[in-house]
Design an enzyme around this catalytic site. Structure first.
Site, short mmCIF file in Angstrom:
data_model
loop_
_atom_site.label_atom_id
_atom_site.label_comp_id
_atom_site.label_asym_id
_atom_site.label_seq_id
_atom_site.Cartn_x
_atom_site.Cartn_y
_atom_site.Cartn_z
N TYR A 134 45.85 -4.21 -1.05
CA TYR A 134 46.15 -4.02 0.37
C TYR A 134 47.66 -4.06 0.56
CZ TYR A 134 41.34 -4.78 1.94
OH TYR A 134 40.00 -4.67 2.18
N TYR A 173 38.78 -5.53 -5.52
CA TYR A 173 39.96 -6.38 -5.71
C TYR A 173 39.58 -7.84 -5.88
CZ TYR A 173 39.73 -7.79 -0.81
OH TYR A 173 39.33 -8.29 0.38
N ARG A 183 35.73 -8.60 -4.98
CA ARG A 183 34.99 -7.98 -3.89
C ARG A 183 34.57 -6.57 -4.27
NH1 ARG A 183 34.97 -8.30 1.33
NH2 ARG A 183 32.80 -8.02 0.75
N HIS A 186 35.25 -1.65 -0.52
CA HIS A 186 34.73 -1.53 0.84
C HIS A 186 35.80 -1.01 1.78
CE1 HIS A 186 36.58 -5.54 0.58
NE2 HIS A 186 36.92 -5.33 1.85
N HIS A 188 36.81 -1.57 5.83
CA HIS A 188 36.54 -2.33 7.06
C HIS A 188 36.41 -1.36 8.23
CE1 HIS A 188 37.60 -6.36 5.43
NE2 HIS A 188 38.36 -5.66 4.62
#
Lengths: 266, 167
Positions: A134, A173, A183, A186, A188
């Site tokens: 991110y 990640y 995780r 995905h 969001h």
């Protein structure tokens, strides 16, 4: 049910990486067995789900108070063309060059609990880049930042309730809920409906992810059919020749309370 | 039978570059004569502030009318859209600059999101004296320029969160 007691001695931060995956998986398995034995279908996400360590001190212990929606809650904020530029739905054109990774199109319909399209309403997404990083300062894991990818987009649904984004498939990640926690990849999603009571923030996953069984956030939806609702499907009709693969993911908001006026039906 | 709603998931730790936006918490300019502040802190079950929460409000204007105008994401400084979004700071504090809600029972509809909070929570911040008896704990507390509304996710003084009856 008040479950705080037994977990008081435990670490309640997702940054401590104190437990092993085996311990987390055993907790997930125990809750799953308990759910199966109870035989009552749950369609929502549990707020109280100790395998996700940060939830331990951040979930209410009392059931919500049921009320009738009034005035303002029967309506949603209005977003329009002055709020959202059409270009904001393409996350691959926000910088000088092409981002690294697998270009994808994500599309689907937003409907309410009565199956009606949620028209001209705001959809916001954010995600990691292809390497699972991110742009957020808090994410310091050693994967490359992509100077051509921010990972944030917006669009308005059309008259059919359809949204459409062009982006890059995010990578999985690592995080610190437990040792070696990863995780599943995905995106969001943040959604508004026709009424404020329908407000939804959730995550969309990709089909067949090997991390599903290990992930305490995904598994906080204890019903297998309910959590499968967060998984997009690969759709070759969305895939475009020599350009991008396509995924479809439809979203159903909770039921609405307001009388449908004729103008909504036009 | 109605279709089953898509389940929610936590907003996670990385929403700050995506959801908050410039002017999100200023529904009206601070310089406006009738501007008020709605603010407070978000706390966890240990009484510690939650520095990574997101709070949204949605409200009527002082005349009690429900705003149905675009422009919340790109405010022009004049149009009251009724919607605001604020992240909590390092001390768990959020604040909005807005107008007093109107109507028979004036309140701010409030949505709460946070890392560690697996699904969003909804509640109401009533103006003092406006809440029905069973929701009296949801009245905001007046201060010099507006109202204070603290949100306690768990434990002593846990905020009353709401669910909405389906027909």
């Amino acid at each position: 049910m008040h479950r705080l007691g037994p977990y008081r001695h435990r670490v309640t931060s997702s940054d401590s990486a104190a437990s092993t995956q085996a311990e987390i998986s055993a907790e997930i398995e125990a809750i799953s067995k308990e759910y199966d034995a109870a035989g009552v279908t749950e369609t929502a996400t549990r707020l109280d789900y100790p395998p996700y360590r940060s939830s331990i001190l951040r979930h209410p212990t009392k059931a919500p108070q049921q009320v009738d929606p009034e005035d303002i809650e029967l309506w949603a904020p209005v977003f329009g063309e002055r709020d959202v530029d059409l270009l904001e739905s393409d996350l691959t054109i926000q910088h000088q060059g092409e981002p690294v990774g697998e270009r994808i199109v994500l599309t689907g319909r937003v409907t309410d609990g009565e199956g009606r399209p949620v028209r001209r309403q705001l959809v916001e997404i954010w995600q990691a880049n292809a390497g699972g990083r991110y742009i957020h300062q808090r994410d310091q894991h050693p994967a490359a930042l992509d100077p051509n990818f921010t990972g944030m987009g917006r669009c308005l649904t059309d008259d059919d309730g359809t949204y459409r984004f062009t982006t890059i498939k995010p990578g999985p990640y690592p995080w610190k809920n437990h040792h070696n926690a990863w995780r599943p990849a995905h995106v969001h999603f943040s959604l508004f409906g026709r009424e404020f009571t329908q407000r939804l923030v959730t995550q969309m996953y990709f089909p067949g992810d090997p991390l599903f069984a290990l992930d305490p956030i995904y598994q906080a939806i204890v019903d297998p059919a309910a959590r499968a609702r967060l998984v997009a499907t690969y759709d070759h009709d969305v895939t475009t020749h020599e350009w991008a693969t396509g995924y479809r993911w439809d979203i159903v908001l909770s039921g609405s309370h307001r009388t449908v006026f004729e103008e909504d039906e036009q | 039978m109605s279709p089953t709603p898509t389940p929610g998931q936590t907003v996670g730790p990385f929403f700050h570059y995506a959801l908050p936006y410039a002017g999100g918490a200023e529904l009206v300019p601070q310089t406006r004569a009738d501007a008020i502040r709605l603010h407070g802190r978000v706390y966890d079950g240990a009484g510690d502030p939650v520095p990574d929460a997101l709070v949204e409000i949605w409200q009527t204007g002082p005349d009690g009318a429900v705003p149905q105008v675009a422009g919340s994401l790109r405010r022009d400084g004049y149009t009251f859209t009724g919607f605001g979004r604020a992240e909590t700071d390092r001390t768990g504090h959020y604040q909005f600059t807005t107008l007093r809600p109107g109507g028979a029972t004036p309140y701010f509809a409030v949505a709460v999101f946070a890392r560690g909070l697996l699904d969003r929570l909804l509640t109401r911040a009533y103006l003092p004296g406006a809440a029905p008896t069973h929701l009296a704990s949801l009245e905001a507390v007046p201060d010099d320029r507006g109202f204070v509304f603290d949100i306690r996710l768990q434990g002593e003084g846990e905020t009353v969160f709401l669910s909405y009856a389906q027909d």
